[in-house]
Design a protein around this motif. Structure first.
Motif, PDB file in Angstrom:
ATOM      1  N   TYR A   1       4.552  12.284   2.059  1.00  0.00           N
ATOM      2  CA  TYR A   1       3.645  13.439   1.967  1.00  0.00           C
ATOM      3  C   TYR A   1       3.804  14.166   0.636  1.00  0.00           C
ATOM      4  O   TYR A   1       2.879  14.792   0.134  1.00  0.00           O
ATOM      5  CB  TYR A   1       3.897  14.407   3.130  1.00  0.00           C
TER       6      TYR A   1
ATOM      7  N   ILE B   1      -2.522  -7.031  12.634  1.00  0.00           N
ATOM      8  CA  ILE B   1      -1.314  -6.208  12.722  1.00  0.00           C
ATOM      9  C   ILE B   1      -0.324  -6.876  13.670  1.00  0.00           C
ATOM     10  O   ILE B   1      -0.701  -7.317  14.753  1.00  0.00           O
ATOM     11  CB  ILE B   1      -1.667  -4.794  13.212  1.00  0.00           C
TER      12      ILE B   1
ATOM     13  N   PHE C   1       0.829  -1.193   0.000  1.00  0.00           N
ATOM     14  CA  PHE C   1       0.000   0.000   0.000  1.00  0.00           C
ATOM     15  C   PHE C   1       0.873   1.256   0.000  1.00  0.00           C
ATOM     16  O   PHE C   1       1.993   1.245   0.496  1.00  0.00           O
ATOM     17  CB  PHE C   1      -0.916   0.017   1.231  1.00  0.00           C
ATOM     18  N   GLY C   2       0.286   2.338  -0.534  1.00  0.00           N
ATOM     19  CA  GLY C   2       0.921   3.649  -0.485  1.00  0.00           C
ATOM     20  C   GLY C   2       2.310   3.649  -1.101  1.00  0.00           C
ATOM     21  O   GLY C   2       2.546   3.102  -2.186  1.00  0.00           O
ATOM     22  N   SER C   3       3.250   4.277  -0.394  1.00  0.00           N
ATOM     23  CA  SER C   3       4.594   4.434  -0.926  1.00  0.00           C
ATOM     24  C   SER C   3       5.330   3.101  -1.043  1.00  0.00           C
ATOM     25  O   SER C   3       6.265   2.971  -1.837  1.00  0.00           O
ATOM     26  CB  SER C   3       5.396   5.398  -0.044  1.00  0.00           C
TER      27      SER C   3
ATOM     28  N   GLU D   1      -3.822   6.587  -4.889  1.00  0.00           N
ATOM     29  CA  GLU D   1      -3.130   6.221  -6.130  1.00  0.00           C
ATOM     30  C   GLU D   1      -3.907   6.731  -7.342  1.00  0.00           C
ATOM     31  O   GLU D   1      -3.353   7.357  -8.239  1.00  0.00           O
ATOM     32  CB  GLU D   1      -2.974   4.690  -6.203  1.00  0.00           C
TER      33      GLU D   1
ATOM     34  N   PHE E   1       1.838  -1.489   5.147  1.00  0.00           N
ATOM     35  CA  PHE E   1       1.177  -0.194   5.058  1.00  0.00           C
ATOM     36  C   PHE E   1       2.081   0.887   5.652  1.00  0.00           C
ATOM     37  O   PHE E   1       2.481   0.748   6.806  1.00  0.00           O
ATOM     38  CB  PHE E   1      -0.093  -0.146   5.907  1.00  0.00           C
ATOM     39  N   PRO E   2       2.351   1.949   4.944  1.00  0.00           N
ATOM     40  CA  PRO E   2       2.973   3.099   5.617  1.00  0.00           C
ATOM     41  C   PRO E   2       1.915   3.819   6.437  1.00  0.00           C
ATOM     42  O   PRO E   2       0.762   3.922   6.003  1.00  0.00           O
ATOM     43  CB  PRO E   2       3.460   3.975   4.458  1.00  0.00           C
ATOM     44  N   ILE E   3       2.284   4.284   7.611  1.00  0.00           N
ATOM     45  CA  ILE E   3       1.337   5.052   8.435  1.00  0.00           C
ATOM     46  C   ILE E   3       1.432   6.510   8.027  1.00  0.00           C
ATOM     47  O   ILE E   3       2.523   7.052   7.889  1.00  0.00           O
ATOM     48  CB  ILE E   3       1.680   4.921   9.929  1.00  0.00           C
ATOM     49  N   PHE E   4       0.293   7.162   7.879  1.00  0.00           N
ATOM     50  CA  PHE E   4       0.242   8.554   7.461  1.00  0.00           C
ATOM     51  C   PHE E   4      -0.416   9.400   8.527  1.00  0.00           C
ATOM     52  O   PHE E   4      -1.620   9.597   8.487  1.00  0.00           O
ATOM     53  CB  PHE E   4      -0.580   8.687   6.175  1.00  0.00           C
TER      54      PHE E   4
ATOM     55  N   ALA F   1      -3.168   8.437   0.505  1.00  0.00           N
ATOM     56  CA  ALA F   1      -2.727   7.038   0.505  1.00  0.00           C
ATOM     57  C   ALA F   1      -3.383   6.246   1.622  1.00  0.00           C
ATOM     58  O   ALA F   1      -3.447   5.017   1.579  1.00  0.00           O
ATOM     59  CB  ALA F   1      -1.205   6.966   0.638  1.00  0.00           C
ATOM     60  N   ASN F   2      -3.863   6.950   2.641  1.00  0.00           N
ATOM     61  CA  ASN F   2      -4.527   6.262   3.753  1.00  0.00           C
ATOM     62  C   ASN F   2      -5.822   5.571   3.349  1.00  0.00           C
ATOM     63  O   ASN F   2      -6.314   4.713   4.092  1.00  0.00           O
ATOM     64  CB  ASN F   2      -4.858   7.264   4.863  1.00  0.00           C
TER      65      ASN F   2
ATOM     66  N   LEU G   1       2.374  10.491  -2.708  1.00  0.00           N
ATOM     67  CA  LEU G   1       0.935  10.215  -2.688  1.00  0.00           C
ATOM     68  C   LEU G   1       0.176  11.138  -1.741  1.00  0.00           C
ATOM     69  O   LEU G   1      -0.998  11.428  -1.952  1.00  0.00           O
ATOM     70  CB  LEU G   1       0.690   8.770  -2.263  1.00  0.00           C
TER      71      LEU G   1
ATOM     72  N   ARG H   1       3.891   0.397  -2.144  1.00  0.00           N
ATOM     73  CA  ARG H   1       3.422  -0.087  -3.439  1.00  0.00           C
ATOM     74  C   ARG H   1       4.211   0.581  -4.567  1.00  0.00           C
ATOM     75  O   ARG H   1       4.634  -0.083  -5.527  1.00  0.00           O
ATOM     76  CB  ARG H   1       1.925   0.204  -3.601  1.00  0.00           C
TER      77      ARG H   1
ATOM     78  N   LEU I   1      -2.191   1.406  15.108  1.00  0.00           N
ATOM     79  CA  LEU I   1      -1.968   1.015  13.721  1.00  0.00           C
ATOM     80  C   LEU I   1      -0.535   0.566  13.452  1.00  0.00           C
ATOM     81  O   LEU I   1      -0.273  -0.108  12.458  1.00  0.00           O
ATOM     82  CB  LEU I   1      -2.332   2.171  12.785  1.00  0.00           C
TER      83      LEU I   1
ATOM     84  N   ARG J   1      10.799  -0.355   9.739  1.00  0.00           N
ATOM     85  CA  ARG J   1      10.709   1.087   9.872  1.00  0.00           C
ATOM     86  C   ARG J   1       9.609   1.422  10.884  1.00  0.00           C
ATOM     87  O   ARG J   1       8.544   0.801  10.882  1.00  0.00           O
ATOM     88  CB  ARG J   1      10.400   1.679   8.496  1.00  0.00           C
ATOM     89  N   ASP J   2       9.873   2.432  11.710  1.00  0.00           N
ATOM     90  CA  ASP J   2       8.985   2.750  12.819  1.00  0.00           C
ATOM     91  C   ASP J   2       7.573   3.105  12.357  1.00  0.00           C
ATOM     92  O   ASP J   2       6.596   2.826  13.042  1.00  0.00           O
ATOM     93  CB  ASP J   2       9.578   3.932  13.599  1.00  0.00           C
ATOM     94  N   ASP J   3       7.469   3.750  11.192  1.00  0.00           N
ATOM     95  CA  ASP J   3       6.149   4.187  10.732  1.00  0.00           C
ATOM     96  C   ASP J   3       5.580   3.261   9.663  1.00  0.00           C
ATOM     97  O   ASP J   3       4.812   3.679   8.809  1.00  0.00           O
ATOM     98  CB  ASP J   3       6.203   5.632  10.223  1.00  0.00           C
ATOM     99  N   LEU J   4       5.942   2.002   9.755  1.00  0.00           N
ATOM    100  CA  LEU J   4       5.378   0.995   8.856  1.00  0.00           C
ATOM    101  C   LEU J   4       4.489   0.056   9.665  1.00  0.00           C
ATOM    102  O   LEU J   4       4.834  -0.331  10.770  1.00  0.00           O
ATOM    103  CB  LEU J   4       6.496   0.178   8.196  1.00  0.00           C
ATOM    104  N   THR J   5       3.350  -0.260   9.098  1.00  0.00           N
ATOM    105  CA  THR J   5       2.499  -1.281   9.692  1.00  0.00           C
ATOM    106  C   THR J   5       2.593  -2.543   8.852  1.00  0.00           C
ATOM    107  O   THR J   5       2.506  -2.469   7.624  1.00  0.00           O
ATOM    108  CB  THR J   5       1.036  -0.812   9.729  1.00  0.00           C
TER     109      THR J   5
END
Lengths: 96, 617
Positions: free
Chosen positions: B237, A69, A10-12, B274, A89-92, B244-245, B240, A14, B461, A58-62
């Motif tokens: 940031y 999870i 997912f996200g970055s 995306e 999943f990267p956390i945003f 992206a969430n 995407l 992907r 999460l 990475r700390d901000d990766l799920t």
């Protein structure tokens, strides 16, 4: 027949993998963390930067296994089974 | 002082007067700016118990400690405070863009606006001078039209404007304050407070320099910060962006869908970040002195909304997408554009429309009530039109403009069960039924149902805790997040860049370099705790109790998530008792959530102890 796991990005992550889903071969007794290193070797440095910080997740990766999870600290202890689905999943965090 | 102007501009719109006040270094060091200044000024200037629309409710603009300097990702931020017409508690919202830096360059750190003008006006603050000008020709205009008209009238296209649209004029309790077209002080209905004062806008022109205590030291540290801000920590940031969430939250069973009836959206690919980036984003731009450039501008490509333009973030996309069951990206872009033009909180407005759609499908709102709209989930055209109706208070939009809490009371028929708010503020884009740490963060958030005062969904999460389990220890996690966020919102640092800062140490270092006021990490953490406690006292003074923290929407307590990764999740009253007891204990408050005398003394808040004494059992 080679055993595999199903991967979802997912996200970055992907974007770095250049695909949304794929299958990866799974050796016996492979942990989640070992799988991520294996994937980083295959996909290159951009992917590695998205999922790993040094040797750890990475700390901000799920990361989830079959929808659940996983705790980062357990990534090297959770052994994957053939047919498992691993999602990254990267956390945003938001702004405002 | 360095950085700080030390000046507060007091404006009384009733009698059309203004005066300049001053604050000292002790105030600066104890309260930093932003959140700290806003809460302190509000508790000191609001007569307890006043209605939010009473002219005595002060509308307060504040800059951050580093606003107007070269410190990356902090230079342009500002905050707005007042008693909230949505919650009756602390009203608080932040914006960015260019306006904040202009305020300090115009000579002030704080604006305190009280009273009510006899006729519509706008303020023009021009390098330390103040004009109260007629807004007769501006009243009724959109935020974008008013901004342009003010620039034309004053003959300067570089003037910065923060103002309201029709929603604020019509005292819509979700009204926000817009600046730089796409930027909003969005939540808690502060645009309606501005409207209640017959105040259309605050326009600024500032050319004054902002001095810093240690220019060379600051330059060296900022070079490092700029490199970090351009690096991998913020890359997502710039690429995407937060949309992206959409896929992530849906896959994790945390995406509020169809008014919280579900937590995953079957058409989420159509509204993914995306797809947005591939097909709709036309430009990515940045704020003043920001190397991140996260602002994704999208344009609707086809259909009746072709040409609509909006800045896109996850929260409003969630609210006008899955939350309303809509998968038409053009309609989502148009709905968010409408929020910017009418000046209404794009998160809250989407939540209200989703609520109205459920009411419609249950027969609690008729087609006639809706002015002929078929307000089913998934109807993007009706959704867009409802934003206009709410802003203009037409048909059922007049009731919906009160927000879901009050609208549910008026509509009746059990609508309160699925009115998704906490303390009167509509919920945001994380289904807290399967995120127990976030549930606590939302429950105790000082501005109501919101993720931005704590960010504690991150614990759930990221897998650092069991997201489905309520434990007393979550209280300390939420407290730590809240206090850090209070400091971040006082500096004011953009939260997209919080990962480039290495904790309180980095922030304290920048604070000292900029202001010359010695600051250590532990002192700064204490400042954050002080702000959190003072905000709590403000809300207690306005009548908030433990019961208000316990009361989540009935759907959160009673309706399990029906499928997906969080299937079966609810937050039970027993969960809430465990979480709240743990939180109050971590805070050093009594079991009713009231700060103890010892805690207030420790934080230098003894002068406010009478508020706590007045409600203590």
């Amino acid at each position: 027949m080679t055993e595999t796991v199903q991967l979802q990005y997912f996200g970055s992550v992907r974007a770095a993998a250049c695909c949304a889903e794929e299958q990866a071969p799974l050796a016996e007794n492979t942990s989640v963390l070992q799988l991520l290193h294996q994937l980083a070797d295959a996909h290159g440095e951009a992917f590695r930067g998205e999922v790993l910080s040094g040797e750890a997740l990475r700390d901000d990766l799920t990361a989830s296994v079959n929808g659940a999870i996983i705790q980062h600290a357990a990534a090297e202890d959770i052994v994957l089974q053939p047919g498992d689905t691993v999602a990254l999943f990267p956390i945003f965090p938001g702004g405002g | 002082m360095n950085a700080y102007t030390g000046k507060i501009l007091y404006i009384d719109l009733t009698c059309g007067s203004c005066k300049t006040g001053f604050y000292d270094e002790a105030m600066a060091g104890d309260y930093i700016g932003g959140t700290g200044f806003g809460v302190k000024m509000l508790i000191d200037h609001l007569k307890p118990g006043l209605d939010a629309f009473d002219p005595g409710n002060p509308l307060i603009y504040v800059s951050g400690a580093t606003t107007g300097t070269i410190v990356p990702c902090t230079a342009s931020k500002f905050g707005v405070f007042a008693k909230s017409p949505a919650t009756g508690l602390l009203g608080e919202a932040y914006s960015t863009g260019q306006w904040g830096a202009e305020l300090r360059a115009a000579g002030y750190d704080v604006l305190v606006i009280t009273g009510k003008a006899p006729k519509p006006v706008y303020l023009f603050i021009d390098d330390g001078t103040v004009q109260i000008r007629s807004a007769r020709k501006l009243w009724g205009k959109s935020t974008w039209e008013a901004e342009q008209a003010i620039r034309d009238e004053l003959g300067d296209q570089n003037i910065r404007v923060s103002g309201i649209g029709r929603a604020g004029e019509n005292l819509n309790r979700l009204a926000c304050i817009i600046n730089d077209r796409f930027r909003a002080a969005g939540r808690t209905g502060l645009g309606a407070v501005m409207g209640s004062k017959n105040l259309k806008a605050v326009a600024l022109r500032g050319t004054q320099d902002v001095s810093v205590a240690d220019p060379e030291g600051l330059m060296a540290f900022c070079r490092d910060l700029f490199e970090r801000a351009k690096g991998p920590a913020t890359a997502k940031y710039r690429t995407l962006g937060t949309p992206a969430n959409m896929l992530t939250m849906s896959a994790q069973g945390a995406l509020p869908t169809r008014n919280y009836r579900e937590a995953e959206f079957e058409k989420v690919e159509n509204v993914s970040g995306e797809r947005l980036n591939e097909q709709f984003i036309t430009k990515i731009q940045g704020c003043s002195a920001c190397p991140c450039r996260c602002e994704h501008i999208a344009k609707a490509r086809e259909g009746r909304f072709k040409g609509a333009v909006s800045r896109m973030e996850y929260e409003p996309m969630m609210a006008f997408g899955p939350y309303c069951g809509v998968d038409d990206m053009n309609a989502i872009i148009k709905a968010i554009e409408s929020c910017n033009i009418y000046g209404v909180d794009a998160i809250g407005a989407g939540i209200v429309v989703g609520f109205a759609m459920e009411c419609y499908e249950r027969g609690l709102i008729t087609k006639e009530d809706a002015g002929g709209l078929e307000l089913n989930f998934g109807n993007g055209e009706a959704m867009v039109e409802m934003v206009r109706k709410m802003s203009e208070r037409e048909d059922i939009g007049d009731i919906l403009a009160e927000g879901v809490m009050r609208a549910a009371e008026k509509i009746g028929g059990g609508a309160a069960h699925f009115a998704m708010h906490i303390k009167g503020l509509e919920l945001t884009g994380y289904d807290i039924r399967g995120l127990k740490t976030a549930a606590l963060g939302y429950a105790v958030s000082r501005r109501g149902g919101d993720h931005q005062r704590h960010g504690s969904y991150g614990w759930d999460l990221s897998g650092k805790v069991d997201r489905f389990k309520a434990e007393p220890g979550r209280g300390a996690l939420v407290m730590g997040d809240e206090d850090m966020y209070a400091v971040i919102d006082s500096m004011i640092i953009c939260k997209f860049t919080r990962t480039i800062w290495q904790g309180y140490e980095d922030i304290a270092k920048v604070y000292s370099l900029v202001t010359g006021i010695p600051m250590e990490a532990d002192q700064l953490r204490l400042c954050g705790e002080r702000m959190s406690n003072l905000a709590r006292l403000f809300n207690i003074r306005e009548g908030m109790t433990r019961r208000d923290d316990e009361l989540l929407p009935a759907r959160i307590h009673e309706d399990p998530i029906p499928g997906g990764a969080a299937k079966g999740s609810v937050v039970t009253p027993e969960d809430m008792a465990i979480l709240l007891d743990g939180y109050y204990a971590a805070r050093g408050w009594d079991n009713q959530g009231v700060p103890t005398d010892e805690k207030l003394d420790e934080l230098g808040l003894g002068a406010y102890a009478s508020i706590a004494e007045g409600v203590r059992a």
